[in-house]
Design an enzyme around this catalytic site. Sequence first.
Site, PDB file in Angstrom:
ATOM      1  N   HIS A 126       0.851  -1.209   0.000  1.00  0.00           N
ATOM      2  CA  HIS A 126       0.000   0.000   0.000  1.00  0.00           C
ATOM      3  C   HIS A 126       0.885   1.257   0.000  1.00  0.00           C
ATOM      4  CE1 HIS A 126      -3.207   2.732   1.012  1.00  0.00           C
ATOM      5  NE2 HIS A 126      -4.049   1.781   1.389  1.00  0.00           N
ATOM      6  N   GLU A 186      -0.440   1.269  -5.451  1.00  0.00           N
ATOM      7  CA  GLU A 186      -0.287   0.005  -4.739  1.00  0.00           C
ATOM      8  C   GLU A 186      -0.212  -1.174  -5.705  1.00  0.00           C
ATOM      9  OE1 GLU A 186      -3.515  -0.194  -1.851  1.00  0.00           O
ATOM     10  OE2 GLU A 186      -3.800   1.971  -2.093  1.00  0.00           O
TER      11      GLU A 186
END
Length: 290
Positions: A161, A262
């Site tokens: 992330h 991500e």
Amino acid sequence: MSDPVPGLVQRETFRGQPCIRLSARNGDTALLSLHGAQVLSWVAQGRERLYLSPDAVLDGHAAIRGGIPLCFPQFNQRGPLPKHGFARTLPWLHMPAGGSDALACVCLELTDNPATRAWWPERFAAHLAVSLGDGSLRVQLAVRHTGKADDRPWNFTTALHTYLRVDDVERTLLDGLDGCARWDALTDARGVQQGPVRFAGEYDSVFSAPAAPLHLHDGAHHLQITQSASLCNTVVWNPGAGLSARLADLPPDGYRSMLCVEAAQIDQPVALAPGQQWQGWQELRVGPNG
């Protein structure tokens, strides 16, 4: 201050939390927290490339807002586990890792234990390897099913992330997703991306990952973003002004300085039988103009 040693890996404390600092031969550095196996900083060519919220909570328990959090074994709220899983809120162990004059490397490990089994009963071993080179950072996750031969298979979803630091998100351009299937999570609309991605307000989309690298243009700065074929999604997120103001661990104007790009595997969960292993990675590389 002496010149950094090529491939140097050092233990240190950052805001009260145990961390590992990597130093490349050219002076680039990365900082990795043992809490959540989370990269908190990557300084390349004298510029911080990751965004860590100044309001992030570093207490050894909460998820840390910024850097490169690891979502495992669940992405977001797509399942019964806590949001983005438990890996980002647990301590990881520092494991021996090889290196070279060109790379500084570190590996962290998380295995099933009473804390993980309180949420998820599966037997697993997860390894996060971080490799720092001159102008590059690679983060690789490997997951193995460590159950007995007659145990049932299990599956998981995951994401690296990554919070990238930008000067102004509204002047930032992400190139390389043209023609990729896109799901807009804000409107629940599906389509195909046309041209580069630009940002004005909250943005949250899941793309089919392109085969070629992405290119982030942040004013005069350029970053190349590559991910392994085993991560079939690319998630792009910015909270915009409204959501940024509602997040307790992000300044109201924090959205201007960050963009999440991500590397993820969420549309198709990874299924592992006993003894099987999966791995996936994301690599960030400073462009020719820095």
